[in-house]
Motif scaffolding. Structure first.
Motif, PDB file in Angstrom:
ATOM      1  N   GLY A   1       0.821  -1.208   0.000  1.00  0.00           N
ATOM      2  CA  GLY A   1       0.000   0.000   0.000  1.00  0.00           C
ATOM      3  C   GLY A   1       0.857   1.260   0.000  1.00  0.00           C
ATOM      4  O   GLY A   1       0.574   2.230  -0.709  1.00  0.00           O
ATOM      5  N   LEU A   2       1.929   1.218   0.790  1.00  0.00           N
ATOM      6  CA  LEU A   2       2.844   2.373   0.849  1.00  0.00           C
ATOM      7  C   LEU A   2       3.457   2.638  -0.520  1.00  0.00           C
ATOM      8  O   LEU A   2       3.463   3.774  -1.014  1.00  0.00           O
ATOM      9  N   VAL A   3       3.959   1.585  -1.139  1.00  0.00           N
ATOM     10  CA  VAL A   3       4.640   1.743  -2.432  1.00  0.00           C
ATOM     11  C   VAL A   3       3.643   2.194  -3.519  1.00  0.00           C
ATOM     12  O   VAL A   3       3.950   3.063  -4.336  1.00  0.00           O
ATOM     13  N   ALA A   4       2.441   1.633  -3.508  1.00  0.00           N
ATOM     14  CA  ALA A   4       1.429   2.051  -4.484  1.00  0.00           C
ATOM     15  C   ALA A   4       1.103   3.526  -4.299  1.00  0.00           C
ATOM     16  O   ALA A   4       0.990   4.276  -5.281  1.00  0.00           O
ATOM     17  N   ASP A   5       0.986   3.964  -3.063  1.00  0.00           N
ATOM     18  CA  ASP A   5       0.652   5.368  -2.804  1.00  0.00           C
ATOM     19  C   ASP A   5       1.767   6.291  -3.295  1.00  0.00           C
ATOM     20  O   ASP A   5       1.513   7.308  -3.935  1.00  0.00           O
ATOM     21  N   ILE A   6       3.019   5.927  -2.989  1.00  0.00           N
ATOM     22  CA  ILE A   6       4.152   6.764  -3.392  1.00  0.00           C
ATOM     23  C   ILE A   6       4.243   6.837  -4.917  1.00  0.00           C
ATOM     24  O   ILE A   6       4.361   7.915  -5.498  1.00  0.00           O
ATOM     25  N   ARG A   7       4.150   5.679  -5.560  1.00  0.00           N
ATOM     26  CA  ARG A   7       4.352   5.652  -7.013  1.00  0.00           C
ATOM     27  C   ARG A   7       3.158   6.204  -7.784  1.00  0.00           C
ATOM     28  O   ARG A   7       3.316   7.015  -8.692  1.00  0.00           O
ATOM     29  N   GLU A   8       1.966   5.727  -7.426  1.00  0.00           N
ATOM     30  CA  GLU A   8       0.810   6.037  -8.256  1.00  0.00           C
ATOM     31  C   GLU A   8       0.115   7.330  -7.855  1.00  0.00           C
ATOM     32  O   GLU A   8      -0.228   8.142  -8.708  1.00  0.00           O
ATOM     33  N   ASN A   9      -0.098   7.521  -6.545  1.00  0.00           N
ATOM     34  CA  ASN A   9      -0.851   8.703  -6.134  1.00  0.00           C
ATOM     35  C   ASN A   9       0.045   9.928  -5.995  1.00  0.00           C
ATOM     36  O   ASN A   9      -0.359  11.040  -6.306  1.00  0.00           O
ATOM     37  N   LEU A  10       1.251   9.723  -5.513  1.00  0.00           N
ATOM     38  CA  LEU A  10       2.157  10.860  -5.327  1.00  0.00           C
ATOM     39  C   LEU A  10       3.101  11.013  -6.518  1.00  0.00           C
ATOM     40  O   LEU A  10       3.944  11.906  -6.539  1.00  0.00           O
ATOM     41  N   CYS A  11       2.928  10.129  -7.511  1.00  0.00           N
ATOM     42  CA  CYS A  11       3.710  10.215  -8.760  1.00  0.00           C
ATOM     43  C   CYS A  11       5.196  10.345  -8.497  1.00  0.00           C
ATOM     44  O   CYS A  11       5.890  11.123  -9.157  1.00  0.00           O
ATOM     45  N   THR A  12       5.693   9.633  -7.498  1.00  0.00           N
ATOM     46  CA  THR A  12       7.112   9.687  -7.172  1.00  0.00           C
ATOM     47  C   THR A  12       7.714   8.310  -7.415  1.00  0.00           C
ATOM     48  O   THR A  12       7.382   7.359  -6.721  1.00  0.00           O
ATOM     49  N   PRO A  13       8.581   8.175  -8.419  1.00  0.00           N
ATOM     50  CA  PRO A  13       9.184   6.869  -8.664  1.00  0.00           C
ATOM     51  C   PRO A  13      10.120   6.481  -7.515  1.00  0.00           C
ATOM     52  O   PRO A  13      10.724   7.350  -6.885  1.00  0.00           O
ATOM     53  N   LEU A  14      10.205   5.195  -7.253  1.00  0.00           N
ATOM     54  CA  LEU A  14      11.156   4.705  -6.247  1.00  0.00           C
ATOM     55  C   LEU A  14      12.406   4.140  -6.919  1.00  0.00           C
ATOM     56  O   LEU A  14      13.480   4.101  -6.333  1.00  0.00           O
ATOM     57  N   ARG A  15      12.222   3.690  -8.177  1.00  0.00           N
ATOM     58  CA  ARG A  15      13.349   3.089  -8.894  1.00  0.00           C
ATOM     59  C   ARG A  15      14.499   4.073  -9.006  1.00  0.00           C
ATOM     60  O   ARG A  15      14.329   5.217  -9.416  1.00  0.00           O
ATOM     61  N   GLY A  16      15.680   3.641  -8.577  1.00  0.00           N
ATOM     62  CA  GLY A  16      16.867   4.482  -8.707  1.00  0.00           C
ATOM     63  C   GLY A  16      16.974   5.590  -7.671  1.00  0.00           C
ATOM     64  O   GLY A  16      17.926   6.356  -7.678  1.00  0.00           O
ATOM     65  N   ARG A  17      15.993   5.671  -6.758  1.00  0.00           N
ATOM     66  CA  ARG A  17      16.022   6.745  -5.767  1.00  0.00           C
ATOM     67  C   ARG A  17      16.691   6.294  -4.475  1.00  0.00           C
ATOM     68  O   ARG A  17      16.700   5.106  -4.158  1.00  0.00           O
ATOM     69  N   ARG A  18      17.206   7.267  -3.751  1.00  0.00           N
ATOM     70  CA  ARG A  18      17.802   6.977  -2.443  1.00  0.00           C
ATOM     71  C   ARG A  18      16.732   7.180  -1.376  1.00  0.00           C
ATOM     72  O   ARG A  18      16.222   8.290  -1.211  1.00  0.00           O
ATOM     73  N   VAL A  19      16.409   6.095  -0.709  1.00  0.00           N
ATOM     74  CA  VAL A  19      15.297   6.122   0.243  1.00  0.00           C
ATOM     75  C   VAL A  19      15.833   6.001   1.670  1.00  0.00           C
ATOM     76  O   VAL A  19      16.670   5.140   1.958  1.00  0.00           O
ATOM     77  N   LEU A  20      15.342   6.875   2.543  1.00  0.00           N
ATOM     78  CA  LEU A  20      15.675   6.788   3.976  1.00  0.00           C
ATOM     79  C   LEU A  20      14.423   6.377   4.732  1.00  0.00           C
ATOM     80  O   LEU A  20      13.364   6.990   4.567  1.00  0.00           O
ATOM     81  N   MET A  21      14.528   5.329   5.518  1.00  0.00           N
ATOM     82  CA  MET A  21      13.407   4.934   6.363  1.00  0.00           C
ATOM     83  C   MET A  21      13.818   5.030   7.825  1.00  0.00           C
ATOM     84  O   MET A  21      14.802   4.427   8.254  1.00  0.00           O
ATOM     85  N   LEU A  22      13.073   5.811   8.589  1.00  0.00           N
ATOM     86  CA  LEU A  22      13.307   5.944  10.025  1.00  0.00           C
ATOM     87  C   LEU A  22      12.456   4.916  10.755  1.00  0.00           C
ATOM     88  O   LEU A  22      11.252   4.824  10.501  1.00  0.00           O
ATOM     89  N   GLY A  23      13.079   4.136  11.641  1.00  0.00           N
ATOM     90  CA  GLY A  23      12.337   3.129  12.406  1.00  0.00           C
ATOM     91  C   GLY A  23      12.679   1.731  11.940  1.00  0.00           C
ATOM     92  O   GLY A  23      13.024   1.522  10.768  1.00  0.00           O
ATOM     93  N   ALA A  24      12.607   0.792  12.865  1.00  0.00           N
ATOM     94  CA  ALA A  24      12.884  -0.608  12.535  1.00  0.00           C
ATOM     95  C   ALA A  24      11.942  -1.510  13.322  1.00  0.00           C
ATOM     96  O   ALA A  24      12.285  -2.641  13.656  1.00  0.00           O
ATOM     97  N   GLY A  25      10.747  -1.017  13.605  1.00  0.00           N
ATOM     98  CA  GLY A  25       9.743  -1.814  14.311  1.00  0.00           C
ATOM     99  C   GLY A  25       8.858  -2.540  13.315  1.00  0.00           C
ATOM    100  O   GLY A  25       9.239  -2.785  12.167  1.00  0.00           O
ATOM    101  N   GLY A  26       7.664  -2.881  13.748  1.00  0.00           N
ATOM    102  CA  GLY A  26       6.744  -3.650  12.916  1.00  0.00           C
ATOM    103  C   GLY A  26       6.399  -2.941  11.618  1.00  0.00           C
ATOM    104  O   GLY A  26       6.360  -3.575  10.556  1.00  0.00           O
ATOM    105  N   ALA A  27       6.156  -1.648  11.686  1.00  0.00           N
ATOM    106  CA  ALA A  27       5.759  -0.911  10.484  1.00  0.00           C
ATOM    107  C   ALA A  27       6.885  -0.918   9.450  1.00  0.00           C
ATOM    108  O   ALA A  27       6.666  -1.109   8.258  1.00  0.00           O
TER     109      ALA A  27
END
Ligand code: ATR
Length: 272
Positions: free
Chosen positions: A104-130
């Protein structure tokens, strides 16, 4: 009518019955979807009762996602790697566990926010369940790198090891966060639920085009406020992710995919 439910505790504010009700109308599916607030120790019994009543499937939210995973007889890969399940299907007396949070997160980023993930540098804060639920779908989207930063550093390293065969992951603590060489910054901590800010500064947003807060319905959280002050182009909370994971579960259960755009528009609260 086929019966579905969301299990969680508390569930006071859940939007899932509304979302699935609208999806059912939109796709002309005959189903009912209810909310079941199980007691903290009563999830297994209440899920069992629901199955006996003829329930066909369920969504699961906090605090039962890990238990849902443990109770299932069959686990899809995403649930397996997340170690948690947010969607169950009952088939011939068996429970099948899926996890659509990251999808759901990836679909929202790519399709609704029109932001490609391919080739991008992604930072994720947190290492819990989410964060664990989000990692595989993010990696499958082909980012240049995924950096996982957590307050308890060992948990960030453990996530890197768990997912290392799916892509390039860097892990560390907040002290390791150097210059802001990230295109997309995702807050997968639970800090916002208590109005807290993970220990970051504006620097992490220096090159970021999108700041994404997994929590939803909290307006401008401290994380999003900092991103806004850093002039990040696009700010988002997890409402699109909520609708997208719901649509993915609906499609899994019913074999038909509802449109998500109108629903997101309906329940989005402006981030001001
Ligand atoms: P969830 O299922 O929401 O991910 P969780 O598994 O309890 O909940 O994980 C919470 C995450 O938020 C963890 O990564 C936690 O960091 P620790 O592992 O070090 O506890 C992170 N977190 C919570 N509050 C935070 C805060 N104020 N600053 C930074 N990280 C925070």
């Amino acid at each position: 009518n086929d019966l579905y439910a969301v299990f969680g505790n508390p569930l006071g504010h859940t939007k899932s019955p509304f979302i699935h009700g609208e999806f059912a109308r939109q796709t002309a599916q005959n189903l009912d979807y209810i909310a079941i607030e199980a007691s903290p120790g009563g999830f297994a019994a209440s899920l069992d009762a629901f199955k006996i009543l003829g329930g066909k499937g369920a969504n699961v939210t906090a605090p039962f996602k890990v238990e849902a995973f443990a109770l299932a007889g069959d686990r899809c890969q995403r649930a397996e790697l997340a170690g948690a399940s947010n969607a169950l299907k009952f088939e011939d007396g068996r429970i099948i566990a899926e996890n659509f949070d990251g999808v759901g997160l990836v679909a929202d980023i790519r399709e609704n926010l029109c932001t490609p993930l391919r080739g991008r540098r992604v930072l994720m804060l947190g290492a819990g369940g989410a964060a664990r639920g989000a990692a595989l779908p993010i990696l499958e989207a082909g980012p240049a790198s995924l950096t996982i930063i957590n307050r308890t550093v060992a948990k960030a390293h453990a996530l890197r090891e768990r997912f290392s065969s799916f892509g390039d992951i860097v892990s560390g603590g907040y002290a390791d966060l150097g210059a802001g060489d990230f295109d997309i910054v995702i807050n997968a901590t639970s800090a916002s639920l208590r109005g807290e800010l993970p220990p970051i500064t504006e620097r992490v947003f220096a090159r970021a085009g999108l700041a994404y807060e997994l929590a939803y319905g909290k307006g401008l959280t401290p994380f999003l406020k900092l991103a806004k002050r850093s002039s990040v182009d696009r700010l988002a909370d997890g409402v699109g992710m909520l609708v997208e994971q719901a649509a993915a579960a609906f499609a899994w259960w019913r074999g038909i995919r509802p449109a998500t755009g109108p629903m997101i528009e309906k329940i989005t609260v402006p981030l001001i």
